[in-house]
Write an enzyme that holds these catalytic residues in place. Structure first.
Site, PDB file in Angstrom:
ATOM      1  N   ASN A 180      27.647  32.423  37.445  1.00 46.27           N
ATOM      2  CA  ASN A 180      26.532  34.228  37.789  1.00 46.27           C
ATOM      3  C   ASN A 180      26.145  34.717  36.643  1.00 46.27           C
ATOM      4  OD1 ASN A 180      26.203  36.505  38.562  1.00 46.27           O
ATOM      5  ND2 ASN A 180      26.485  36.494  40.505  1.00 46.27           N
TER       6      ASN A 180
ATOM      7  N   HIS B 150      26.078  39.066  35.296  1.00 48.56           N
ATOM      8  CA  HIS B 150      26.615  40.433  34.257  1.00 48.56           C
ATOM      9  C   HIS B 150      25.753  40.529  32.988  1.00 48.56           C
ATOM     10  CE1 HIS B 150      28.815  41.096  37.141  1.00 48.56           C
ATOM     11  NE2 HIS B 150      28.456  39.526  37.353  1.00 48.56           N
TER      12      HIS B 150
ATOM     13  N   HIS C 133      21.571  36.663  40.992  1.00 49.95           N
ATOM     14  CA  HIS C 133      20.652  38.120  41.831  1.00 49.95           C
ATOM     15  C   HIS C 133      19.395  38.616  42.077  1.00 49.95           C
ATOM     16  CE1 HIS C 133      22.774  40.929  44.915  1.00 49.95           C
ATOM     17  NE2 HIS C 133      21.180  40.626  45.249  1.00 49.95           N
TER      18      HIS C 133
ATOM     19  N   ARG D 220      18.171  41.280  43.211  1.00 52.60           N
ATOM     20  CA  ARG D 220      18.249  42.747  43.878  1.00 52.60           C
ATOM     21  C   ARG D 220      16.976  43.479  43.784  1.00 52.60           C
ATOM     22  NH1 ARG D 220      24.237  44.303  43.735  1.00 52.60           N
ATOM     23  NH2 ARG D 220      22.635  46.048  45.488  1.00 52.60           N
TER      24      ARG D 220
ATOM     25  N   ARG E 118      18.450  45.455  38.888  1.00 51.69           N
ATOM     26  CA  ARG E 118      18.536  46.282  37.966  1.00 51.69           C
ATOM     27  C   ARG E 118      19.673  45.658  36.775  1.00 51.69           C
ATOM     28  NH1 ARG E 118      24.674  47.829  41.369  1.00 51.69           N
ATOM     29  NH2 ARG E 118      23.099  49.154  43.549  1.00 51.69           N
TER      30      ARG E 118
ATOM     31  N   GLU F 153      20.881  34.153  44.422  1.00 49.82           N
ATOM     32  CA  GLU F 153      21.192  35.675  45.432  1.00 49.82           C
ATOM     33  C   GLU F 153      20.772  35.868  45.470  1.00 49.82           C
ATOM     34  OE1 GLU F 153      24.821  37.314  44.335  1.00 49.82           O
ATOM     35  OE2 GLU F 153      25.725  35.671  43.877  1.00 49.82           O
TER      36      GLU F 153
ATOM     37  N   THR G   4      28.415  43.980  45.099  1.00 48.05           N
ATOM     38  CA  THR G   4      28.452  43.126  46.908  1.00 48.05           C
ATOM     39  C   THR G   4      29.713  43.466  47.390  1.00 48.05           C
ATOM     40  OG1 THR G   4      26.516  41.123  46.009  1.00 48.05           O
ATOM     41  CG2 THR G   4      27.442  41.295  48.462  1.00 48.05           C
TER      42      THR G   4
ATOM     43  N   GLU H 198      29.512  29.970  51.877  1.00 45.99           N
ATOM     44  CA  GLU H 198      29.579  31.114  50.578  1.00 45.99           C
ATOM     45  C   GLU H 198      30.701  31.722  51.287  1.00 45.99           C
ATOM     46  OE1 GLU H 198      27.686  32.147  46.774  1.00 45.99           O
ATOM     47  OE2 GLU H 198      30.576  33.087  46.263  1.00 45.99           O
TER      48      GLU H 198
ATOM     49  N   HIS I  10      33.821  35.548  44.438  1.00 46.27           N
ATOM     50  CA  HIS I  10      32.999  37.499  44.475  1.00 46.27           C
ATOM     51  C   HIS I  10      34.723  37.340  43.812  1.00 46.27           C
ATOM     52  CE1 HIS I  10      32.276  41.436  44.328  1.00 46.27           C
ATOM     53  NE2 HIS I  10      30.821  40.821  44.543  1.00 46.27           N
TER      54      HIS I  10
HETATM   55  N1  PXP Z   1      29.064  34.533  44.893  1.00 47.54           N
HETATM   56  C1  PXP Z   1      28.218  35.762  45.238  1.00 47.54           C
HETATM   57  C2  PXP Z   1      27.600  36.116  46.738  1.00 47.54           C
HETATM   58  C3  PXP Z   1      28.343  37.455  44.752  1.00 47.54           C
HETATM   59  O1  PXP Z   1      27.901  38.382  44.868  1.00 47.54           O
HETATM   60  C4  PXP Z   1      28.766  37.116  43.974  1.00 47.54           C
HETATM   61  C5  PXP Z   1      28.667  38.519  42.542  1.00 47.54           C
HETATM   62  O2  PXP Z   1      26.823  38.622  42.274  1.00 47.54           O
HETATM   63  C6  PXP Z   1      29.190  36.458  42.965  1.00 47.54           C
HETATM   64  C7  PXP Z   1      29.300  35.053  43.739  1.00 47.54           C
HETATM   65  C8  PXP Z   1      29.629  36.762  41.736  1.00 47.54           C
HETATM   66  O3  PXP Z   1      31.354  37.486  41.400  1.00 47.54           O
HETATM   67  P1  PXP Z   1      31.821  38.160  40.267  1.00 47.54           P
HETATM   68  O4  PXP Z   1      30.618  38.481  39.638  1.00 47.54           O
HETATM   69  O5  PXP Z   1      32.807  38.653  40.726  1.00 47.54           O
HETATM   70  O6  PXP Z   1      32.735  36.880  39.925  1.00 47.54           O
END
Ligand code: PXP
Length: 238
Positions: free
Chosen positions: A7, A10, A43, A45, A49, A70, A101, A151, A191
């Site tokens: 992901n 960040h 994602h 959003r 953001r 996402e 999330t 997921e 997550h």
């Molecule tokens: N899976 C989903 C559905 C998420 O919303 C996120 C966070 O955006 C992640 C995985 C990855 O989470 P993390 O950034 O905490 O590793």
């Protein structure tokens, strides 16, 4: 052997701190793929953001593995998805005030809205996954809707403060993975997973892909993105 989805939200969060050009999440996606990521997750959003519409457009052009978008249960974002055709969309709950999330989507409560989005995305050839808590009720309802992929939210496991609590959450993930598979679902998870607690989840039989962002991008600040992805790939791909 599970796959690793990275992901890259960040990276965009850091860029948005200055609202300028770098670091570029699209360049990050290319590095992640070269370092062994099996898919790129982002994602879009409602409040934009981090990832922006132009990022998603560029990611669709550049990503060679699979692009997993996402998104919330939002009509405008659904239209964007249909236009841009990610390989996969993952429906997640979204609240403006949240930092990230906070839990799985309530598939029972939002069944009708999910069904409509599922139908629209299916027609556009986009595979749909639901981000849910690992509980029977949510798994059952996902299967009833004809969804093929879920997921599991691993936040409770990742945030567990004691070994007893962590083991309990791991057992839950293991049991619910088996249950979901028996219901005909493909199971992914993610997550909050970190370098030191991802391996036990990767070892759960039946988990097909782990989606990880924050810990990889955090480590990348110190060791570089390529090495950070390679290190996590070595944890996930047993
Ligand atoms: N899976 C989903 C559905 C998420 O919303 C996120 C966070 O955006 C992640 C995985 C990855 O989470 P993390 O950034 O905490 O590793």
């Amino acid at each position: 052997m599970p796959k690793l989805g990275v992901n890259i939200d960040h990276v965009a969060t850091l860029r948005q701190a200055r609202r300028e050009f770098d670091p570029d999440p699209v360049e990050a996606a290319e590095i992640c793929e070269q370092a062994g990521a099996d898919s790129i997750v982002c994602h879009l959003r409602e409040d934009r953001r981090h990832i922006q519409d132009k990022d998603l457009k560029a990611l669709r052009r550049v990503v060679k593995t699979r692009l997993n978008l996402e998104m919330s249960l939002n009509q405008e974002i659904t239209k964007i998805a249909i236009r841009l055709r990610p390989d996969q969309a993952t429906l997640v709950p979204e609240r403006r005030q949240e930092v990230t999330t906070e839990g799985g989507l309530d598939v029972v409560k939002y069944s009708r809205r999910i069904q409509k989005i599922f139908d629209d995305l299916h027609e556009a050839g986009i595979e749909l996954s639901l981000f849910i808590d690992p509980v029977k009720e949510q798994i059952d309802q996902s299967a009833v809707l004809g969804i093929r992929m879920v997921e599991f939210h691993t936040g409770n496991y990742a945030n567990a403060k004691t070994k007893v609590a962590k083991d309990r959450e791991l057992r839950r993930l293991r049991g619910m993975t088996r249950y979901a598979q028996e219901s005909g679902l493909i199971v992914n998870a993610g997550h909050g997973l970190k370098y030191d607690d991802t391996r036990p989840v990767a070892e759960i039989e039946g988990i097909e892909e782990l989606n990880i962002g924050h810990s990889i991008i955090s480590r990348a600040v110190f060791v570089g993105l390529e090495r950070a992805v390679k290190e996590m790939a070595a944890v996930v791909k047993i």
